[in-house]
Design a protein around this motif. Structure first.
Motif, PDB file in Angstrom:
ATOM      1  N   LYS A  49      23.178 -41.877 -21.561  1.00 46.50           N
ATOM      2  CA  LYS A  49      22.399 -42.998 -22.114  1.00 46.50           C
ATOM      3  C   LYS A  49      20.909 -42.653 -22.188  1.00 46.50           C
ATOM      4  CE  LYS A  49      25.599 -46.466 -20.245  1.00 46.50           C
ATOM      5  NZ  LYS A  49      25.733 -47.687 -19.407  1.00 46.50           N
ATOM      6  N   THR A  50      20.631 -41.447 -22.652  1.00 48.54           N
ATOM      7  CA  THR A  50      19.272 -40.932 -22.612  1.00 48.54           C
ATOM      8  C   THR A  50      18.915 -40.280 -23.943  1.00 48.54           C
ATOM      9  OG1 THR A  50      19.413 -40.482 -20.240  1.00 48.54           O
ATOM     10  CG2 THR A  50      17.721 -39.295 -21.471  1.00 48.54           C
ATOM     11  N   ARG A  51      17.702 -40.569 -24.403  1.00 49.88           N
ATOM     12  CA  ARG A  51      17.124 -39.818 -25.498  1.00 49.88           C
ATOM     13  C   ARG A  51      15.685 -39.464 -25.132  1.00 49.88           C
ATOM     14  NH1 ARG A  51      15.698 -43.882 -30.586  1.00 49.88           N
ATOM     15  NH2 ARG A  51      14.223 -45.232 -29.461  1.00 49.88           N
ATOM     16  N   LEU A  52      15.114 -38.533 -25.872  1.00 47.64           N
ATOM     17  CA  LEU A  52      13.768 -38.077 -25.531  1.00 47.64           C
ATOM     18  C   LEU A  52      13.065 -37.554 -26.765  1.00 47.64           C
ATOM     19  CD1 LEU A  52      13.706 -34.466 -24.581  1.00 47.64           C
ATOM     20  CD2 LEU A  52      15.904 -35.602 -24.230  1.00 47.64           C
ATOM     21  N   TRP A  53      11.740 -37.551 -26.670  1.00 46.32           N
ATOM     22  CA  TRP A  53      10.908 -36.863 -27.643  1.00 46.32           C
ATOM     23  C   TRP A  53      10.395 -35.598 -26.963  1.00 46.32           C
ATOM     24  CZ3 TRP A  53      11.051 -42.145 -27.185  1.00 46.32           C
ATOM     25  CH2 TRP A  53      11.342 -42.861 -28.342  1.00 46.32           C
ATOM     26  N   LEU A  54      10.772 -34.436 -27.503  1.00 52.12           N
ATOM     27  CA  LEU A  54      10.365 -33.161 -26.931  1.00 52.12           C
ATOM     28  C   LEU A  54       9.049 -32.766 -27.604  1.00 52.12           C
ATOM     29  CD1 LEU A  54      12.815 -30.168 -26.382  1.00 52.12           C
ATOM     30  CD2 LEU A  54      10.335 -29.980 -26.445  1.00 52.12           C
ATOM     31  N   ILE A  55       7.944 -32.868 -26.885  1.00 54.33           N
ATOM     32  CA  ILE A  55       6.630 -32.740 -27.518  1.00 54.33           C
ATOM     33  C   ILE A  55       5.929 -31.429 -27.206  1.00 54.33           C
ATOM     34  CG2 ILE A  55       6.282 -35.214 -27.743  1.00 54.33           C
ATOM     35  CD1 ILE A  55       4.563 -35.180 -25.238  1.00 54.33           C
ATOM     36  N   ALA A  56       6.456 -30.637 -26.267  1.00 49.95           N
ATOM     37  CA  ALA A  56       5.901 -29.303 -26.011  1.00 49.95           C
ATOM     38  C   ALA A  56       7.006 -28.424 -25.465  1.00 49.95           C
ATOM     39  CB  ALA A  56       4.737 -29.361 -25.019  1.00 49.95           C
ATOM     40  N   ARG A  57       7.032 -27.160 -25.938  1.00 46.03           N
ATOM     41  CA  ARG A  57       8.006 -26.188 -25.451  1.00 46.03           C
ATOM     42  C   ARG A  57       7.420 -24.800 -25.653  1.00 46.03           C
ATOM     43  NH1 ARG A  57      12.513 -24.497 -29.771  1.00 46.03           N
ATOM     44  NH2 ARG A  57      12.037 -22.569 -28.690  1.00 46.03           N
TER      45      ARG A  57
END
Length: 280
Positions: A49-57
């Protein structure tokens, strides 16, 4: 209670004009809050039940030392195995909702302002609770041990329990909430909160070795990124490579605050086999 911006998701209507401010350069990247739509979310194995915005890698021409996620975990969601890499250290900073974070077998209720530093190799879990999603920033870095220096301990605290430390000669207009002692050499990176009162400035072009990630939690300002002055506001993210000049003017009317990552306290990595021997 100080406010913390969190992206609401969704998509702009089809009638909207494209007036975004996103910029990606060799020296910095600027991701405005309008980019944080549903269409750019990601998902992770072992997170329910999780989503994310990946803003740095880490990648060529972008972040070299860390990754940063803006997490949204629905009630009842979370993970018992959040990261399979035992060599990674973690920072969690909560901007809303409720969750139980268990670090080394000890559970702590997390809410807006809660901060967790979790050393590499320390088991941890997270379970979102309450009626609203748990929202937090999750920063990750491969820990760099140093000879003769012990590993750091976990840090679990809320921002409201710490007093910001004013920068010298600023009359309190520029201050940093420090979650770890900057002279503690066990830490190879810092995640702090920087606050500018209206009219506060960085009065010179900072140009130094630390890589930076800045997520604006509150307020607005104009920020110098390399050669460009950029208007920034709550919900925007900035990445600055090492030696990218930076300065700031807080435009008001309220405080301007951002979550700041920077790498510290370690030797510069040298390239080539044998280092000095390769030069002979």
């Amino acid at each position: 209670m100080t406010g913390y911006y969190a992206p609401p998701g969704g998509l702009p209507p089809q009638t909207s004009l494209m007036t975004g401010r996103a910029v990606f350069t060799d020296a910095y990247a600027f991701i405005p809050k309008g980019v944080f739509s549903d269409i750019v979310t990601s998902y992770l194995p072992s997170w329910d039940k999780t989503r994310l915005w990946l803003i740095a890698r880490p990648m060529t021409g972008f972040s070299e030392t860390f990754s940063q996620y803006v997490m949204e975990v629905a009630p009842g969601g979370g993970s018992d195995t959040p990261d399979p890499d035992a060599g990674v250290e973690h920072w969690l900073f909560f901007t809303g909702g409720l969750a139980t974070v268990t670090v080394g077998g000890v559970g702590t209720e997390a809410e807006a302002g809660s901060y967790f530093y979790i050393p590499a190799g320390t088991p941890w879990t997270l379970l979102a609770e309450g009626a609203e999603p748990a929202r937090f920033h999750w920063l990750r870095k491969v820990y760099e041990p140093a000879p003769g220096v012990p590993a750091p301990d976990p840090i679990i605290i809320n921002e409201r329990d710490l007093a910001p430390i004013a920068m010298p000669d600023t009359q309190g207009r520029w201050a940093t909430t420090r979650f770890a002692d900057p002279t503690d050499l066990r830490h190879d990176a810092h995640v702090n909160i920087v606050t500018f009162q209206p009219g506060g400035v960085i009065p010179f072009e900072e140009t130094h070795v630390m890589e930076h990630g800045l997520y604006v939690l509150e307020g607005k300002a104009v920020y110098k990124l390399n050669k460009d002055w950029v208007e920034v506001e709550a919900g925007d993210f900035m990445w600055l490579r090492a030696y990218c000049p930076q300065a700031c003017y807080a435009a008001g009317p309220g405080p301007f605050r951002y979550l700041l990552y920077k790498d510290v306290n370690r030797h510069a990595k040298l390239r080539g086999p044998g280092a000095f021997g390769a030069l002979r």
